[in-house]
Each structure stands twice: as C-alpha cells, then as structure tokens.
Design a protein around this motif. Structure first.
Motif, PDB file in Angstrom:
ATOM      1  N   PHE A 103      42.576  30.887  13.077  1.00  0.00           N
ATOM      2  CA  PHE A 103      43.357  30.160  14.001  1.00  0.00           C
ATOM      3  C   PHE A 103      42.591  29.926  15.348  1.00  0.00           C
ATOM      4  N   LEU A 104      42.936  28.620  15.501  1.00  0.00           N
ATOM      5  CA  LEU A 104      42.799  28.085  17.155  1.00  0.00           C
ATOM      6  C   LEU A 104      43.901  27.430  17.670  1.00  0.00           C
ATOM      7  N   LEU A 137      54.441  31.027  15.401  1.00  0.00           N
ATOM      8  CA  LEU A 137      53.134  31.541  15.227  1.00  0.00           C
ATOM      9  C   LEU A 137      52.220  31.927  16.408  1.00  0.00           C
ATOM     10  N   TYR A 138      52.577  31.350  17.734  1.00  0.00           N
ATOM     11  CA  TYR A 138      52.172  31.861  18.814  1.00  0.00           C
ATOM     12  C   TYR A 138      52.369  33.120  19.200  1.00  0.00           C
ATOM     13  N   TYR A 139      53.858  33.351  18.932  1.00  0.00           N
ATOM     14  CA  TYR A 139      54.372  34.776  19.127  1.00  0.00           C
ATOM     15  C   TYR A 139      53.553  35.674  18.263  1.00  0.00           C
ATOM     16  N   GLU A 140      53.517  35.615  16.935  1.00  0.00           N
ATOM     17  CA  GLU A 140      52.863  36.466  15.900  1.00  0.00           C
ATOM     18  C   GLU A 140      51.590  36.788  16.675  1.00  0.00           C
ATOM     19  N   TYR A 147      50.163  40.511  24.585  1.00  0.00           N
ATOM     20  CA  TYR A 147      51.202  39.822  25.262  1.00  0.00           C
ATOM     21  C   TYR A 147      52.321  40.432  24.995  1.00  0.00           C
ATOM     22  N   ASP A 148      53.467  40.601  25.773  1.00  0.00           N
ATOM     23  CA  ASP A 148      54.910  40.915  25.644  1.00  0.00           C
ATOM     24  C   ASP A 148      55.717  39.942  25.761  1.00  0.00           C
ATOM     25  N   TYR A 193      62.025  34.933  17.621  1.00  0.00           N
ATOM     26  CA  TYR A 193      61.059  34.972  16.533  1.00  0.00           C
ATOM     27  C   TYR A 193      61.642  35.299  15.114  1.00  0.00           C
ATOM     28  N   ASP A 194      60.845  34.661  14.186  1.00  0.00           N
ATOM     29  CA  ASP A 194      61.295  34.776  12.700  1.00  0.00           C
ATOM     30  C   ASP A 194      60.026  34.519  11.886  1.00  0.00           C
ATOM     31  N   SER A 195      59.771  35.771  11.471  1.00  0.00           N
ATOM     32  CA  SER A 195      58.646  35.980  10.495  1.00  0.00           C
ATOM     33  C   SER A 195      58.335  34.955   9.271  1.00  0.00           C
TER      34      SER A 195
END
Length: 199
Positions: A103-104, A137-140, A147-148, A193-195
């Motif tokens: 990923f990028l 996706l960025y959160y994951e 990153y917190d 966030y939702d996986s």
C-alpha cells in the motif's frame, strides 16, 4: 507484490475496465481538466492549506495555463478557503506517507491523535464520506506505524456553484460570491474505526 493505494482500489470499485486500462495496460490517456476539475481543486486545496495560497496557485497555473473568467472565480474560491482555514492547521503534520509492501497513500493531516482528511465537495454530498473506507484504512496502517489515533474526521470544505447573473458585473458577482462563502461553514464528519471497511 502489487502495491495498492486508496485511489487504485476506489477506481477498481467504480470501474474495473478503467482500472485495467490505467494500472495494468498503462494506457496513457491525455486529459485536459476543466477549471473546476475535482482532482485538481483537491490537490490545490491540500497544498494550499499546507504551504499557502501561492502553492495552490502554482499547481493550478501549471495545469490550466490559460486565463478565463471561470479560472478566476475558482482561484478566488480556493484563496478564500485556504486563507480562512489554513491558520487552523498550521501546527500539524501534512501529507504523511503511509507505505508498506502492498500500500501507498498519504494522510492529509495529523496532530495529537487527530487524523483529518480534507474534502472539497458539494455540501449535499458530505454525508457520503461517512461510508468511505479511506480513513479506516489509514487508521489501520498508521497505528501499525506507531501513531496513536484517537479521532478521525473528514473536513468537507463546501463548494459553491453560483453563477454570474444576467446583467451582473464582475465586481457585483465577486461581492456576491464572497457573501456566499462567508455564509458557509466546513462540515465535520466524525467516524469511528470499523475493521469491516479495511477488510
């Protein structure tokens, strides 16, 4: 292994044939964007919020090298929003590269646990971002990088589509445009966030 980005995945979801032509067959399609091209305006907005209006102007002029009245109005709107919002985001990190083997992507802005993605869009489409997978996706990935992230927000910068009225001078329209922009506020879409969006 193929490397993906959010734009690649969304292109595939919208049109697999377009994805094939662009990313697999490497078909070069010359595109001449209009003055109000969403991708161009979004790029200008992101760069302008980080570096100031001159950065946005340079990108815009490089892409739209000719002069037109429509270009002048689009630049006036960009300048308005960059000046109005830029001061609120000076201290954060812009365009954080999110990269691994597959990923990028680039997160628009982060500071003290707050992740923000800017969208320059019609207010009537703002709620659609609530179902976007992008911030999830960025959160994951960003949490894997240390990153917190405590909050995620889409900041929808409202576009206006008012046009010059018959018999209206440029000065009159400019004043009406500024009054319209003054009456608008960014729309904040908070998401948790939702996986399932990542899966």
């Amino acid at each position: 292994m193929t490397q993906y980005s959010y734009s690649r995945v969304s292109t595939f979801e919208q049109c697999p044939l377009k994805f094939k032509f662009h990313y697999i067959d490497n078909v070069e399609v010359e595109e001449y964007p209009n003055e109000d091209d969403p991708l161009l305006l979004g790029r200008c907005m992101d760069n302008g919020l980080e570096h100031g209006f001159q950065a946005a102007l340079d990108i815009y002029n490089e892409t739209i090298p000719y002069n037109s009245q429509k270009k002048e109005w689009e630049l006036a709107k960009l300048e308005y929003w960059i000046n109005r919002l830029g001061k609120h985001f000076k201290d954060g990190q812009f365009q954080i590269e999110i990269k691994n083997d597959w990923f990028l992507g680039y997160a628009d802005w982060y500071k003290d646990g707050h992740l923000i993605d800017f969208k320059y869009a019609s207010p009537k489409n703002a709620e659609n971002y609530r179902n976007s997978a992008q911030l999830h996706l960025y959160y994951e990935l960003m949490t894997q990088f240390g990153y917190d992230i405590q909050t995620m927000t889409y900041v929808v910068i409202p576009k206006t589509y008012i046009r010059v009225k018959k018999g209206e001078s440029e000065k009159m329209f400019y004043n009406r445009l500024m009054e319209t922009l003054d009456s608008l506020d960014p729309i904040l879409i908070d998401v948790e966030y939702d996986s399932k969006y990542v899966e």
